[in-house]
Motif scaffolding. Structure first.
Motif, PDB file in Angstrom:
ATOM      1  N   LEU A 217       8.764   0.773   6.423  1.00  0.00           N
ATOM      2  CA  LEU A 217       8.790   1.819   5.398  1.00  0.00           C
ATOM      3  C   LEU A 217       7.825   2.946   5.738  1.00  0.00           C
ATOM      4  CD1 LEU A 217       9.060  -0.473   2.262  1.00  0.00           C
ATOM      5  CD2 LEU A 217      10.756   1.196   3.010  1.00  0.00           C
ATOM      6  N   LEU A 218       6.665   2.590   6.269  1.00  0.00           N
ATOM      7  CA  LEU A 218       5.720   3.626   6.706  1.00  0.00           C
ATOM      8  C   LEU A 218       6.321   4.464   7.827  1.00  0.00           C
ATOM      9  CD1 LEU A 218       2.424   1.517   6.634  1.00  0.00           C
ATOM     10  CD2 LEU A 218       2.889   3.550   5.241  1.00  0.00           C
ATOM     11  N   MET A 219       7.049   3.826   8.735  1.00  0.00           N
ATOM     12  CA  MET A 219       7.706   4.566   9.820  1.00  0.00           C
ATOM     13  C   MET A 219       8.758   5.518   9.269  1.00  0.00           C
ATOM     14  SD  MET A 219       6.560   3.828  12.900  1.00  0.00           S
ATOM     15  CE  MET A 219       7.917   4.137  14.013  1.00  0.00           C
ATOM     16  N   GLN A 220       9.517   5.077   8.283  1.00  0.00           N
ATOM     17  CA  GLN A 220      10.541   5.947   7.700  1.00  0.00           C
ATOM     18  C   GLN A 220       9.924   7.150   7.002  1.00  0.00           C
ATOM     19  OE1 GLN A 220      13.918   4.022   5.617  1.00  0.00           O
ATOM     20  NE2 GLN A 220      13.071   2.076   6.305  1.00  0.00           N
ATOM     21  N   LEU A 221       8.678   6.994   6.551  1.00  0.00           N
ATOM     22  CA  LEU A 221       7.971   8.094   5.883  1.00  0.00           C
ATOM     23  C   LEU A 221       7.140   8.915   6.874  1.00  0.00           C
ATOM     24  CD1 LEU A 221       6.869   6.091   2.722  1.00  0.00           C
ATOM     25  CD2 LEU A 221       8.455   8.038   2.748  1.00  0.00           C
ATOM     26  N   ASP A 222       7.387   8.685   8.204  1.00  0.00           N
ATOM     27  CA  ASP A 222       6.676   9.408   9.263  1.00  0.00           C
ATOM     28  C   ASP A 222       5.167   9.185   9.209  1.00  0.00           C
ATOM     29  OD1 ASP A 222       9.003  10.495  10.368  1.00  0.00           O
ATOM     30  OD2 ASP A 222       9.004  12.151   8.929  1.00  0.00           O
ATOM     31  N   ARG A 223       4.775   8.005   8.831  1.00  0.00           N
ATOM     32  CA  ARG A 223       3.340   7.647   8.793  1.00  0.00           C
ATOM     33  C   ARG A 223       3.094   6.585   9.871  1.00  0.00           C
ATOM     34  NH1 ARG A 223       2.939   6.867   2.314  1.00  0.00           N
ATOM     35  NH2 ARG A 223       0.920   5.901   2.817  1.00  0.00           N
ATOM     36  N   PHE A 224       3.290   7.035  11.121  1.00  0.00           N
ATOM     37  CA  PHE A 224       3.269   6.126  12.265  1.00  0.00           C
ATOM     38  C   PHE A 224       1.925   5.421  12.410  1.00  0.00           C
ATOM     39  CE2 PHE A 224       2.234   5.549  16.799  1.00  0.00           C
ATOM     40  CZ  PHE A 224       3.195   4.608  17.133  1.00  0.00           C
ATOM     41  N   GLU A 225       0.829   6.169  12.340  1.00  0.00           N
ATOM     42  CA  GLU A 225      -0.485   5.572  12.545  1.00  0.00           C
ATOM     43  C   GLU A 225      -0.779   4.496  11.507  1.00  0.00           C
ATOM     44  OE1 GLU A 225      -2.330   5.947  15.074  1.00  0.00           O
ATOM     45  OE2 GLU A 225      -1.110   7.527  15.983  1.00  0.00           O
ATOM     46  N   GLU A 226      -0.366   4.737  10.264  1.00  0.00           N
ATOM     47  CA  GLU A 226      -0.588   3.733   9.225  1.00  0.00           C
ATOM     48  C   GLU A 226       0.245   2.483   9.496  1.00  0.00           C
ATOM     49  OE1 GLU A 226      -0.749   5.115   5.066  1.00  0.00           O
ATOM     50  OE2 GLU A 226      -0.499   7.137   5.892  1.00  0.00           O
ATOM     51  N   ALA A 227       1.466   2.682   9.986  1.00  0.00           N
ATOM     52  CA  ALA A 227       2.309   1.526  10.310  1.00  0.00           C
ATOM     53  C   ALA A 227       1.672   0.681  11.399  1.00  0.00           C
ATOM     54  CB  ALA A 227       3.696   2.006  10.736  1.00  0.00           C
ATOM     55  N   ILE A 228       1.182   1.354  12.434  1.00  0.00           N
ATOM     56  CA  ILE A 228       0.518   0.641  13.527  1.00  0.00           C
ATOM     57  C   ILE A 228      -0.713  -0.086  13.015  1.00  0.00           C
ATOM     58  CG2 ILE A 228      -0.714   0.943  15.705  1.00  0.00           C
ATOM     59  CD1 ILE A 228       2.276   1.278  15.991  1.00  0.00           C
ATOM     60  N   SER A 229      -1.498   0.609  12.202  1.00  0.00           N
ATOM     61  CA  SER A 229      -2.739   0.021  11.686  1.00  0.00           C
ATOM     62  C   SER A 229      -2.468  -1.192  10.810  1.00  0.00           C
ATOM     63  CB  SER A 229      -3.522   1.085  10.899  1.00  0.00           C
ATOM     64  OG  SER A 229      -4.687   0.528  10.343  1.00  0.00           O
ATOM     65  N   SER A 230      -1.396  -1.118   9.990  1.00  0.00           N
ATOM     66  CA  SER A 230      -1.108  -2.241   9.091  1.00  0.00           C
ATOM     67  C   SER A 230      -0.749  -3.506   9.873  1.00  0.00           C
ATOM     68  CB  SER A 230       0.020  -1.864   8.131  1.00  0.00           C
ATOM     69  OG  SER A 230       1.245  -1.721   8.830  1.00  0.00           O
ATOM     70  N   LEU A 231       0.036  -3.350  10.953  1.00  0.00           N
ATOM     71  CA  LEU A 231       0.390  -4.516  11.770  1.00  0.00           C
ATOM     72  C   LEU A 231      -0.796  -5.008  12.593  1.00  0.00           C
ATOM     73  CD1 LEU A 231       3.972  -3.568  13.031  1.00  0.00           C
ATOM     74  CD2 LEU A 231       3.345  -5.080  11.147  1.00  0.00           C
ATOM     75  N   GLN A 232      -1.607  -4.076  13.068  1.00  0.00           N
ATOM     76  CA  GLN A 232      -2.771  -4.466  13.860  1.00  0.00           C
ATOM     77  C   GLN A 232      -3.754  -5.268  13.023  1.00  0.00           C
ATOM     78  OE1 GLN A 232      -3.225  -3.858  17.323  1.00  0.00           O
ATOM     79  NE2 GLN A 232      -4.722  -5.461  16.860  1.00  0.00           N
ATOM     80  N   SER A 233      -3.873  -4.909  11.743  1.00  0.00           N
ATOM     81  CA  SER A 233      -4.793  -5.653  10.867  1.00  0.00           C
ATOM     82  C   SER A 233      -4.339  -7.099  10.702  1.00  0.00           C
ATOM     83  CB  SER A 233      -4.883  -4.962   9.501  1.00  0.00           C
ATOM     84  OG  SER A 233      -3.623  -4.976   8.841  1.00  0.00           O
ATOM     85  N   VAL A 234      -3.026  -7.322  10.726  1.00  0.00           N
ATOM     86  CA  VAL A 234      -2.516  -8.700  10.647  1.00  0.00           C
ATOM     87  C   VAL A 234      -2.881  -9.469  11.909  1.00  0.00           C
ATOM     88  CG1 VAL A 234      -0.440 -10.117  10.431  1.00  0.00           C
ATOM     89  CG2 VAL A 234      -0.618  -7.983   9.146  1.00  0.00           C
ATOM     90  N   LEU A 235      -2.733  -8.808  13.055  1.00  0.00           N
ATOM     91  CA  LEU A 235      -3.073  -9.476  14.319  1.00  0.00           C
ATOM     92  C   LEU A 235      -4.563  -9.728  14.452  1.00  0.00           C
ATOM     93  CD1 LEU A 235      -0.714  -7.742  16.916  1.00  0.00           C
ATOM     94  CD2 LEU A 235      -0.459  -9.967  15.820  1.00  0.00           C
ATOM     95  N   ASP A 236      -5.372  -8.889  13.856  1.00  0.00           N
ATOM     96  CA  ASP A 236      -6.821  -9.123  13.900  1.00  0.00           C
ATOM     97  C   ASP A 236      -7.177 -10.440  13.216  1.00  0.00           C
ATOM     98  OD1 ASP A 236      -7.165  -6.751  15.239  1.00  0.00           O
ATOM     99  OD2 ASP A 236      -7.658  -5.594  13.442  1.00  0.00           O
ATOM    100  N   ILE A 237      -6.413 -10.774  12.182  1.00  0.00           N
ATOM    101  CA  ILE A 237      -6.655 -12.026  11.465  1.00  0.00           C
ATOM    102  C   ILE A 237      -5.977 -13.196  12.170  1.00  0.00           C
ATOM    103  CG2 ILE A 237      -6.299 -13.231   9.269  1.00  0.00           C
ATOM    104  CD1 ILE A 237      -6.342 -10.458   7.921  1.00  0.00           C
ATOM    105  N   ASN A 238      -4.746 -12.979  12.624  1.00  0.00           N
ATOM    106  CA  ASN A 238      -3.982 -14.035  13.276  1.00  0.00           C
ATOM    107  C   ASN A 238      -3.338 -13.489  14.548  1.00  0.00           C
ATOM    108  OD1 ASN A 238      -2.470 -16.258  14.005  1.00  0.00           O
ATOM    109  ND2 ASN A 238      -0.949 -16.020  12.377  1.00  0.00           N
ATOM    110  N   PRO A 239      -4.062 -13.497  15.666  1.00  0.00           N
ATOM    111  CA  PRO A 239      -3.510 -12.922  16.913  1.00  0.00           C
ATOM    112  C   PRO A 239      -2.321 -13.694  17.470  1.00  0.00           C
ATOM    113  CG  PRO A 239      -5.641 -13.968  17.291  1.00  0.00           C
ATOM    114  CD  PRO A 239      -5.432 -13.992  15.822  1.00  0.00           C
ATOM    115  N   ASP A 240      -2.048 -14.897  16.979  1.00  0.00           N
ATOM    116  CA  ASP A 240      -0.940 -15.703  17.494  1.00  0.00           C
ATOM    117  C   ASP A 240       0.367 -15.455  16.750  1.00  0.00           C
ATOM    118  OD1 ASP A 240      -2.659 -16.834  19.304  1.00  0.00           O
ATOM    119  OD2 ASP A 240      -3.098 -18.584  18.046  1.00  0.00           O
ATOM    120  N   ASN A 241       0.364 -14.484  15.832  1.00  0.00           N
ATOM    121  CA  ASN A 241       1.588 -14.178  15.090  1.00  0.00           C
ATOM    122  C   ASN A 241       2.544 -13.403  15.998  1.00  0.00           C
ATOM    123  OD1 ASN A 241       3.584 -13.100  13.323  1.00  0.00           O
ATOM    124  ND2 ASN A 241       2.180 -13.315  11.599  1.00  0.00           N
TER     125      ASN A 241
END
Length: 751
Positions: free
Chosen positions: A358-382
């Motif tokens: 949804l962030l990508m569809q709203l042209d908020r690329f950096e936020e989309a990347i950041s939101s997924l990266q925050s998940v990997l910071d907690i669980n890098p094996d996802n």
């Protein structure tokens, strides 16, 4: 009585008396012979009895020798058993030696025959050994160590002799040593069927399906088993059989039962409405009502049900997820959809990818990347999130970052299909950039991508994306039949994904079935949101049909929306060359080479554009760059010959053309270009010979047909010229040049 008569009577009496005497003597002799014969028979019978007894003694000794062969091993085993029965202390080492000696005669491939031939002594000894193992609770691993074959053999023997429990424990030990051995798993499955242990059977069927994921009998058995125990995953196996095209009547009945058990949406909706009338404050019933409306494609009613739910419980995570999906289908409500997704994630729902998209569809690329990266910071094996993060970077044309995310992952992250699918996408992207001057992909890279998609399918055979990726790689490898099998399977798994139809259309274009490709694009057009894909495919179709203006218009539309679309720009450059718009072709090829310096197909388009603009010196430089990079680049060698002829350097033009023909003797363009060289030199017979070679390589090569006819028309004979012009008309009945020349030939014949 006269003397004669008296003499005769006396003679007769003498003869009769002699005969009687002779008969008496003969009778006595016969009686003596009979007595002698009886005596001899008795003697012979006595001798045969003695011989038979001796032979039986020998047989008994041989049998005893056979039974007690092996340096008294059986005797020692018997003594060991007797000592243990009499109360001697059990010693594992000596017992193990005795048992292994007994088992040494058995081979896994002939176990049943070996047991049938087993003599009574060994059978009794084996039975005694097994009883002692049971009495002393001896573990299988202490008997056989890591030898899974001996465990399986011993299990069969125990089962044959009636010791079922020990047979099972021995087989389980074999499975522990070699968990993926087919024979072990099938024997355990057979035991589970006999005992009626569904859980035990399911475990073995799961492991067998890891070995043979498309085995219809295993799939069918597990589907029925799961249905019997009420496991909803039964539908997955049923769908796999459907995808394989192997459903029978029983499978169809099973699927109907599953759907009945799951409930028809209409009937379920009636029931939930009745439940809400009785208890209108049940949030779970409101959520179910919303889901049912969603399934029935009634978004308005689904949203109304969610509003009722939120008035009761605003902390219901799954409902926020459902609301986000509903709102995301309305372009003017993407912000509200994002808020709902954020709320769902905050309540613990794993909807990180929904939020990022949804962030990508709203042209908020950096936020989309950041939101997924925050998940990997907690669980890098996802692996699911990591693969999607890599995909977002890839869509942003940052393949280096996309690759880095995959490289940095741990082995456990790769234990999902999505990671392998994304790796396959990246490798296909590399192959796309590495196309040579003929437009062909790097086969090594494409085959590498295929291995990743196959690995993805080993983790999830129901992944439609993996099947689509496999179809694309096979299409690029030219294996169209296999590609069609994969794309059909993908469409069976997900018949609502328009991208599958788009890939199917590309396959049909490569197969030359343009009308079918048009039908598939039209079918995808109603539901595919990415219209650029449709414009691109329609551009390819128009180019195949020779409608170059329409093809260019389609590629223009794609490039307006996505200036970095490599294939659209490359195809527009090709169409521009065919339309003699060499300036546009030069511009597109220069832009491509600026971004992708190794794209040889763009280098060739640049050289062709320079040739079309009459900039022969620059064209020579561009072509030499390609030939230096790839000395056997046939299209570049052909163009080099034409360029050198244009530069009046005929003596240099022939070698590259000869080399092109040597490398690809079935290339009609190479023969045709060398024929042009001979025409320039006035060597018309040689030119005609090369043109005939071009026609043999490609009977529909119109330029070669026309030039060959023109030369034959000039140098004769007339019959040959007539035959050449008729070849043109057979291919193009409306060709005016051929008709005019044939009329000239008829006039000459009349004169």
């Amino acid at each position: 009585m006269d003397p004669l008569t008296s003499g005769l009577i006396a003679l007769l009496a003498i003869v009769i008396g002699g005969s009687v005497y002779a008969l008496q003597q003969m009778n006595e002799r016969i009686n003596q012979l009979q007595f002698s014969s009886s005596s001899n028979d008795a003697l012979i019978e006595d001798d045969m009895t003695v011989l038979s007894n001796a032979l039986n003694d020998l047989i008994d000794e041989a049998d005893a020798s056979r039974r007690l062969s092996g340096s008294d091993t059986l005797l020692k085993s018997q003594q060991l058993i007797e000592s243990l029965i009499s109360g001697s202390k059990f010693e594992l080492s000596s017992f193990n030696i005795s048992l292994r000696n007994l088992l040494s005669l058995f081979q896994e491939s002939t176990l049943e025959e070996d047991m049938k031939r087993l003599d009574s002594i060994r059978r009794e000894l084996l039975t005694n050994h097994i009883q002692i193992i049971q009495e002393n609770n001896v573990e299988m691993k202490s008997l056989f160590g890591r030898n899974d074959v001996q465990c399986r053999n011993f299990s069969f023997i125990c089962n044959y002799l009636g010791f079922r429990d020990l047979a099972l424990s021995s087989l389980l030990e074999s499975e522990r040593i070699a968990p993926r051995h087919e024979n072990t798993l099938r024997r355990l499955a057979a035991i589970a069927r006999e005992s009626g242990d569904d859980t035990f059977l399911k475990t073995r069927l799961d492991r067998l399906l890891q070995l043979y994921p498309d085995d219809p009998e295993l799939l069918r058995e597990r589907a029925h088993l799961l249905f019997r125990i009420g496991d909803p995953d039964a539908e997955l196996d049923s769908r796999r059989l459907e995808a394989l095209g192997l459903q029978n009547a029983a499978d169809l009945a099973l699927l109907a039962g599953l759907r009945e058990r799951a409930g028809d949406p209409a009937s379920a909706l009636e029931e939930v409405n009745e439940a809400l009338q009785e208890n209108p404050e049940d949030s779970n019933s409101w959520h179910l009502k919303a889901r049912l409306h969603y399934v029935r494609n009634e978004p308005g009613r689904a949203l109304n049900a969610l509003d009722q739910l939120f008035s009761l419980d605003r902390q219901h995570g799954p409902s926020w997820t459902l609301q986000s999906k509903l709102l995301s289908k309305e372009p003017n409500r993407l912000e509200d959809a994002l808020k709902a997704a954020i709320h769902a994630v905050a309540l613990g729902e794993p909807e990180w990818i929904l939020k990022a998209d949804l962030l990508m569809q709203l042209d908020r690329f950096e936020e989309a990347i950041s939101s997924l990266q925050s998940v990997l910071d907690i669980n890098p094996d996802n692996g699911l999130v990591r693969a999607h993060l890599s995909l977002l970077h890839m869509l942003d044309d940052n393949n280096q970052a996309a690759r880095k995310i995959l490289v940095e992952s741990s082995p456990s992250a790769w234990e999902c299909s999505e990671m392998h699918i994304q790796k396959g996408r990246l490798v296909l992207g590399e192959a796309d950039v590495a196309r040579d001057g003929t437009g062909l992909h790097d086969r090594g890279l494409v085959k590498g991508a295929l291995t990743f998609f196959d690995t993805a399918l080993s983790y999830d055979r129901e992944s439609a994306l993996a099947w689509v990726g496999r179809a694309r790689t096979l299409r690029q490898l030219g294996e169209f039949d296999e590609a069609e099998v994969s794309i059909v399977r993908a469409s069976r798994l997900d018949n609502e994904n328009p991208m599958i139809l788009a890939e199917y259309a590309l396959l049909r274009i490569d197969q030359g079935e343009i009308s079918e490709a048009e039908r598939l694009v039209h079918e995808a057009e109603t539901s595919l949101s990415d219209k650029d894909v449709l414009h691109y495919i329609r551009g390819l179709i128009a180019a195949e049909l020779g409608n170059y203006p329409e093809a260019r218009r389609r590629f223009d539309t794609v490039l307006v929306q996505d200036p970095k679309h490599v294939r659209a720009r490359l195809n527009r450059a090709t169409v521009a060359v065919l339309m003699n718009d060499h300036s546009l072709a030069l511009e597109d090829s220069e832009l491509l080479l600026k971004e992708y310096p190794n794209l040889d197909l763009a280098r060739l388009r640049r050289a062709e554009s320079l040739m079309g603009l009459g900039k022969w010196e620059w064209a020579e430089v561009a072509l030499r760059e390609i030939i230096e990079r790839k000395p056997g680049h046939v299209p570049a060698l052909i163009s080099m010959g034409a360029t050198l002829c244009a530069l009046d350097r005929a003596e240099e033009a022939l070698p590259p053309l000869d080399e092109a023909i040597r490398l690809e003797s079935d290339n009609p363009n190479a023969w045709h270009m060398r024929a042009q060289f001979y025409i320039e030199q006035g060597a018309l017979p040689a030119a005609l010979a090369d043109l005939e070679s071009a026609i043999r390589a490609e009977p529909s090569h119109m330029e070669s047909l026309l030039h060959a006819a023109a030369i034959a028309h000039e140098i004769g004979p007339l019959d040959r010229a007539e035959s050449c012009w008729r070849r043109v008309l057979n291919l193009d009945p409306t060709n005016n040049i051929a008709r005019t020349r044939l009329e000239e030939l008829f006039s000459k014949k009349v004169v």
